[in-house]
Design a protein around this motif. Structure first.
Motif, PDB file in Angstrom:
ATOM      1  N   UNK A 160       0.837  -1.201   0.000  1.00  0.00           N
ATOM      2  CA  UNK A 160       0.000   0.000   0.000  1.00  0.00           C
ATOM      3  C   UNK A 160       0.874   1.255   0.000  1.00  0.00           C
ATOM      4  N   UNK A 161       1.964   1.229   0.761  1.00  0.00           N
ATOM      5  CA  UNK A 161       2.894   2.361   0.779  1.00  0.00           C
ATOM      6  C   UNK A 161       3.575   2.530  -0.570  1.00  0.00           C
ATOM      7  N   UNK A 162       3.986   1.424  -1.166  1.00  0.00           N
ATOM      8  CA  UNK A 162       4.685   1.485  -2.459  1.00  0.00           C
ATOM      9  C   UNK A 162       3.749   1.976  -3.554  1.00  0.00           C
ATOM     10  N   UNK A 163       2.523   1.482  -3.554  1.00  0.00           N
ATOM     11  CA  UNK A 163       1.569   1.898  -4.582  1.00  0.00           C
ATOM     12  C   UNK A 163       1.249   3.388  -4.472  1.00  0.00           C
ATOM     13  N   UNK A 164       1.202   3.907  -3.245  1.00  0.00           N
ATOM     14  CA  UNK A 164       0.918   5.328  -3.049  1.00  0.00           C
ATOM     15  C   UNK A 164       2.084   6.207  -3.499  1.00  0.00           C
ATOM     16  N   UNK A 165       3.310   5.702  -3.374  1.00  0.00           N
ATOM     17  CA  UNK A 165       4.490   6.492  -3.729  1.00  0.00           C
ATOM     18  C   UNK A 165       4.896   6.347  -5.190  1.00  0.00           C
ATOM     19  N   UNK A 166       4.523   5.224  -5.817  1.00  0.00           N
ATOM     20  CA  UNK A 166       4.940   4.951  -7.199  1.00  0.00           C
ATOM     21  C   UNK A 166       3.689   4.633  -8.019  1.00  0.00           C
ATOM     22  N   UNK A 167       3.138   5.677  -8.653  1.00  0.00           N
ATOM     23  CA  UNK A 167       1.848   5.532  -9.316  1.00  0.00           C
ATOM     24  C   UNK A 167       1.931   4.756 -10.628  1.00  0.00           C
ATOM     25  N   UNK A 185      -6.554  -8.686  -2.978  1.00  0.00           N
ATOM     26  CA  UNK A 185      -6.483  -7.372  -2.331  1.00  0.00           C
ATOM     27  C   UNK A 185      -5.654  -6.402  -3.167  1.00  0.00           C
ATOM     28  N   UNK A 186      -4.516  -6.849  -3.661  1.00  0.00           N
ATOM     29  CA  UNK A 186      -3.657  -5.986  -4.462  1.00  0.00           C
ATOM     30  C   UNK A 186      -4.360  -5.518  -5.735  1.00  0.00           C
ATOM     31  N   UNK A 187      -5.133  -6.419  -6.343  1.00  0.00           N
ATOM     32  CA  UNK A 187      -5.797  -6.078  -7.597  1.00  0.00           C
ATOM     33  C   UNK A 187      -6.947  -5.113  -7.378  1.00  0.00           C
ATOM     34  N   UNK A 188      -7.767  -5.353  -6.354  1.00  0.00           N
ATOM     35  CA  UNK A 188      -8.957  -4.545  -6.135  1.00  0.00           C
ATOM     36  C   UNK A 188      -8.674  -3.243  -5.400  1.00  0.00           C
ATOM     37  N   UNK A 189      -7.798  -3.285  -4.391  1.00  0.00           N
ATOM     38  CA  UNK A 189      -7.558  -2.100  -3.565  1.00  0.00           C
ATOM     39  C   UNK A 189      -6.406  -1.248  -4.049  1.00  0.00           C
ATOM     40  N   UNK A 190      -5.386  -1.876  -4.658  1.00  0.00           N
ATOM     41  CA  UNK A 190      -4.180  -1.142  -5.029  1.00  0.00           C
ATOM     42  C   UNK A 190      -3.955  -1.064  -6.533  1.00  0.00           C
ATOM     43  N   UNK A 191      -4.777  -1.734  -7.315  1.00  0.00           N
ATOM     44  CA  UNK A 191      -4.612  -1.790  -8.773  1.00  0.00           C
ATOM     45  C   UNK A 191      -3.240  -2.337  -9.150  1.00  0.00           C
ATOM     46  N   UNK A 192      -2.777  -3.333  -8.391  1.00  0.00           N
ATOM     47  CA  UNK A 192      -1.507  -3.992  -8.643  1.00  0.00           C
ATOM     48  C   UNK A 192      -1.751  -5.458  -8.992  1.00  0.00           C
ATOM     49  N   UNK A 193      -1.020  -5.946  -9.976  1.00  0.00           N
ATOM     50  CA  UNK A 193      -1.062  -7.367 -10.300  1.00  0.00           C
ATOM     51  C   UNK A 193       0.062  -8.043  -9.528  1.00  0.00           C
ATOM     52  N   UNK A 194      -0.300  -8.939  -8.609  1.00  0.00           N
ATOM     53  CA  UNK A 194       0.690  -9.683  -7.831  1.00  0.00           C
ATOM     54  C   UNK A 194       0.886 -11.036  -8.505  1.00  0.00           C
ATOM     55  N   UNK A 195       1.989 -11.190  -9.216  1.00  0.00           N
ATOM     56  CA  UNK A 195       2.268 -12.412  -9.967  1.00  0.00           C
ATOM     57  C   UNK A 195       3.127 -13.343  -9.113  1.00  0.00           C
TER      58      UNK A 195
END
Length: 261
Positions: A160-167, A185-195
């Motif tokens: 969550x910290x990384x996603x907020x700092x690196x858009x 959680x990463x996909x829905x809340x942070x828009x990150x794909x966790x592979x």
């Protein structure tokens, strides 16, 4: 620090408050001397009170370290340097992909019971460093916890910290310890794909896994800094600052290195 290294580092240093009209007294020692002193401590693993006489008194160096830690200046300096190193490598200053993992290390006797624990998997009594690095192996963020903290619980906070700092970050690789609800959680809340990069069941012995070797190389670099072989810091914030200082030393050398012709 060589003259070439100082020439590339100096423009990236945070500007002291007294130079910006925010009050305070001018510092008594040159930043170059202070950086050399802290890099010496991190690289050689000495005690604060055993600082060589060639450097300023250890109390002044520690006060400098503590001020940069508490005000977030060491991370600011680190992030500026990382952007320049990425640009020199032909990359965008902001990464779009990263790798997450954790490392458990033994804790010194000064580490209190409130921030230490036992990692049953690694059989280590101490602390755990949770990190996210880019595809060049450069640090994006670090969080230090007790060694018994679960990887998924820590990753939820760290990502969550990384996603907020690196858009621009959209993809993060991880090992099998990060499966489960964290992926959703990463996909829905942070828009990150966790592979998840898993090790095949039929693999035997040491095998280099795609992308995961990047963060393992990062941990190998940390182990070259004697101050980081074991956690000697009373607070987790100091532990995190030591990791940032170790990386500034590595990136300073890499940034000042002449490009091959």
């Amino acid at each position: 620090m060589s003259d070439a290294e100082w020439a590339v580092v100096r423009p990236l240093l945070p500007v002291p408050g007294w130079l910006q009209g925010r009050g305070g007294q001018p510092e008594a020692y040159c930043h170059r001397t202070m950086l050399d002193a802290i890099h010496y401590l991190v690289d050689n693993g000495t005690k604060w009170r055993a600082m060589p006489a060639d450097f300023p008194p250890w109390e002044r160096v520690y006060a400098f370290f503590r001020r940069w830690r508490d005000l977030g200046l060491v991370r600011e300096f680190h992030d500026r340097l990382r952007g320049k190193v990425r640009e020199k490598a032909g990359r965008d200053p902001e990464p779009s992909a990263g790798v997450i993992d954790s490392q458990s290390v033994k804790a010194d006797a000064v580490v209190g019971s409130d921030s230490r624990g036992f990692d049953g998997g690694k059989l280590i009594n101490g602390r755990k460093r949770h990190v996210v690095v880019d595809t060049l192996g450069l640090l994006l963020a670090v969080m230090v916890t007790a060694a018994d903290t679960g990887d998924r619980a820590a990753a939820q906070v760290l990502l969550a910290q990384v996603a907020a700092a690196h858009h621009l970050l959209v993809l993060v690789w991880a090992d099998g310890g990060y499966t489960g609800s964290l992926v959703e959680y990463c996909l829905t809340a942070l828009a990150l794909v966790l592979a998840i990069v898993k090790r095949s069941d039929d693999m035997r012995g040491f095998v280099v896994l795609p992308k995961r070797w990047i963060v393992e190389r990062f941990f190998a670099h940390l182990m070259q800094s004697r101050r980081l072989v074991r956690d000697f810091e009373r607070s987790t914030s100091s532990s995190e600052a030591m990791v940032y200082w170790s990386m500034t030393l590595l990136m300073t050398r890499r940034f000042a290195r002449p490009r091959p012709s």
